[in-house]
Design a protein around this motif. Structure first.
Motif, PDB file in Angstrom:
ATOM      1  N   ALA A 237      21.653  -8.666 -11.050  1.00  0.00           N
ATOM      2  CA  ALA A 237      23.027  -8.208 -10.530  1.00  0.00           C
ATOM      3  C   ALA A 237      24.418  -8.954 -10.922  1.00  0.00           C
ATOM      4  CB  ALA A 237      22.824  -8.613  -8.924  1.00  0.00           C
ATOM      5  N   PRO A 238      24.474 -10.163 -10.889  1.00  0.00           N
ATOM      6  CA  PRO A 238      25.576 -10.798 -11.451  1.00  0.00           C
ATOM      7  C   PRO A 238      25.566 -10.484 -13.280  1.00  0.00           C
ATOM      8  CG  PRO A 238      24.277 -12.666 -11.056  1.00  0.00           C
ATOM      9  CD  PRO A 238      23.597 -11.302 -10.339  1.00  0.00           C
ATOM     10  N   GLY A 239      24.459 -10.709 -13.691  1.00  0.00           N
ATOM     11  CA  GLY A 239      24.465 -10.492 -15.152  1.00  0.00           C
ATOM     12  C   GLY A 239      24.959  -9.044 -15.657  1.00  0.00           C
ATOM     13  N   ILE A 339      28.577 -10.717  -5.604  1.00  0.00           N
ATOM     14  CA  ILE A 339      28.323 -11.110  -7.041  1.00  0.00           C
ATOM     15  C   ILE A 339      28.565 -12.764  -7.158  1.00  0.00           C
ATOM     16  CG2 ILE A 339      28.606 -11.124  -9.365  1.00  0.00           C
ATOM     17  CD1 ILE A 339      27.160  -8.536  -8.452  1.00  0.00           C
ATOM     18  N   TYR A 340      29.575 -13.189  -6.644  1.00  0.00           N
ATOM     19  CA  TYR A 340      29.647 -14.632  -6.962  1.00  0.00           C
ATOM     20  C   TYR A 340      28.626 -15.419  -6.161  1.00  0.00           C
ATOM     21  CZ  TYR A 340      34.417 -12.981  -8.163  1.00  0.00           C
ATOM     22  OH  TYR A 340      35.568 -12.550  -8.898  1.00  0.00           O
ATOM     23  N   ALA A 341      28.073 -14.910  -4.777  1.00  0.00           N
ATOM     24  CA  ALA A 341      27.383 -15.626  -4.092  1.00  0.00           C
ATOM     25  C   ALA A 341      25.875 -15.666  -4.757  1.00  0.00           C
ATOM     26  CB  ALA A 341      27.068 -14.858  -2.697  1.00  0.00           C
ATOM     27  N   GLY A 342      25.741 -14.311  -5.465  1.00  0.00           N
ATOM     28  CA  GLY A 342      24.398 -14.293  -6.403  1.00  0.00           C
ATOM     29  C   GLY A 342      24.318 -15.164  -7.315  1.00  0.00           C
ATOM     30  N   GLN A 343      25.601 -15.528  -7.857  1.00  0.00           N
ATOM     31  CA  GLN A 343      25.359 -16.490  -9.039  1.00  0.00           C
ATOM     32  C   GLN A 343      25.290 -17.765  -8.488  1.00  0.00           C
ATOM     33  OE1 GLN A 343      29.557 -14.697 -11.101  1.00  0.00           O
ATOM     34  NE2 GLN A 343      29.059 -16.649 -11.573  1.00  0.00           N
ATOM     35  N   MET A 344      25.822 -18.087  -7.430  1.00  0.00           N
ATOM     36  CA  MET A 344      25.405 -19.527  -6.819  1.00  0.00           C
ATOM     37  C   MET A 344      23.916 -19.526  -6.736  1.00  0.00           C
ATOM     38  SD  MET A 344      28.510 -20.697  -4.282  1.00  0.00           S
ATOM     39  CE  MET A 344      28.112 -19.221  -3.269  1.00  0.00           C
TER      40      MET A 344
END
Length: 377
Positions: A237-239, A339-344
């Motif tokens: 998702a973030p990628g 997206i930011y939460a998925g990155q973390m």
């Protein structure tokens, strides 16, 4: 024959003869030297000295903190240096003041790290108390160290970079502020990275010796494989989001970013995509031992840099989204927050099992039956 080994002729009465010289004592068989204990890669009690490289790097790390800290302290004192009229920073209020104070403390942590990596008392710090702050510092500095020079290069080639304006076209900061601040961050990153690399090689260098195929199978190997697969799936998702934004898509972006996209924005999103890919590639290599002849330090470096940037930069952006300062049009959308939460999540899921893998190797190397220091595990 030598005189010492020859019997003298009798000169006295027949009953008395001269005693012969003493026979040489039998030589003792040489004893084999006792086996030396494995030399530890890191000993607190040894003489402590730092060379010119560490001295210069420490001075640069501390000096590079001055411009940013000075600017933040000036803003806390009421100065408007570098802030033009109409900037949303002028309406930040208490939230902005708290943020400025927090970032000054973060700069202070950089100074502490520079001293910790070059002073005798730093040798006694527990591993986690050093590694975690360095991991966070890496995650916050690496995107600036990589993206900002690329942004400048794209501008020289005709890019339309414009960091001095807000998302809706309002002035944000004077252009010189970015050069001073980001230049200081780049120097901090290079200096701290040099100090930490030298420190880590001396203290933990034996943990990443050898090649990928030399990693033993342990009970934690299964956990690492599960974590790698889970992180790869979540990272889609973030990628993909960063890749699409870098390519020009506006899906999920807030109005301010859509209106204020420049070459700088596209370069930063491309860099974000590369760090996500690096983190996933590194953990998959470690989990499934692909590329067995690859030096072990290569996937470990990918995991360190990738997981730190993905987790810490995502956390920083998530914090900024929760604070909600600035114009409504500039606040991140729900999709961006996710997206930011998925990155973390991706960064943490990758970092924890790899940290456990290194802890296992360290424990094995410290036991009598474990591999000797400096040998492949």
């Amino acid at each position: 024959m030598t005189p010492a080994n020859r019997t003298s002729a009798p000169t006295g009465p027949p009953s008395k003869t001269l005693k012969t010289s003493k026979a040489p004592k039998a030589l003792k068989a040489p004893t084999a030297p006792s086996p030396r204990a494995p030399t530890a890669p890191y000993r607190i009690g040894r003489a402590y000295r730092i060379g010119p490289v560490r001295t210069v790097a420490r001075a640069l790390a501390v000096a590079a903190c001055v411009p940013y800290a000075g600017l933040k302290l000036a803003w806390l004192a009421g100065s408007r240096a570098g802030i033009p009229d109409g900037s949303p920073l002028l309406d930040g209020g208490v939230v902005l003041a708290v943020g400025n104070a927090a970032t000054v403390l973060m700069v202070g942590c950089v100074v502490v790290l520079a001293l910790l990596l070059t002073r005798p008392w730093g040798l006694r710090v527990p591993a986690w108390l050093l590694v975690v702050p360095m991991w966070v510092a890496s995650g916050l500095l690496l995107p600036i160290m990589t993206a900002y020079p690329l942004q400048m290069a794209v501008r020289l080639l005709g890019g339309d970079g414009g960091q001095a304006s807000g998302g809706a076209g309002d002035p944000f900061l004077e252009p010189w502020v970015f050069g001073v601040v980001y230049g200081g961050f780049i120097v901090q990153g290079i200096a701290l990275g040099t100090l930490f690399a030298l420190y880590a090689r001396e203290r933990w260098g034996h943990l990443w010796q050898g090649r990928l195929r030399d990693l033993p199978r342990t009970p934690a190997s299964g956990v690492l494989r599960v974590a790698a697969v889970a992180a790869a799936l979540v990272a889609l998702a973030p990628g993909l989001a960063h890749l699409l934004w870098a390519a020009g898509s506006t899906a999920g972006l807030d109005e301010g970013r859509v209106a204020g996209r420049t070459s700088d924005f596209h370069v930063l999103e491309a860099v974000n995509t590369l760090f996500v890919a690096a983190a996933v590639a590194g953990v998959l290599l470690l989990a499934f031992r692909r590329g067995g002849r690859l030096p072990l330090r290569v996937p470990l470096a990918l995991v360190w840099a990738g997981s730190a940037q993905v987790a810490c930069w995502g956390g920083w952006l998530s914090l900024a989204a929760l604070v909600g300062a600035g114009d409504v049009a500039d606040r991140p959308t729900t999709a961006m927050v996710l997206i930011y939460a998925g990155q973390m999540l991706v960064g943490i899921v990758i970092a924890l099992p790899v940290a456990h893998l290194l802890a296992e190797r360290a424990a094995a190397a410290s036991t009598p039956s474990g591999p000797r220091s400096g040998t492949r595990a």
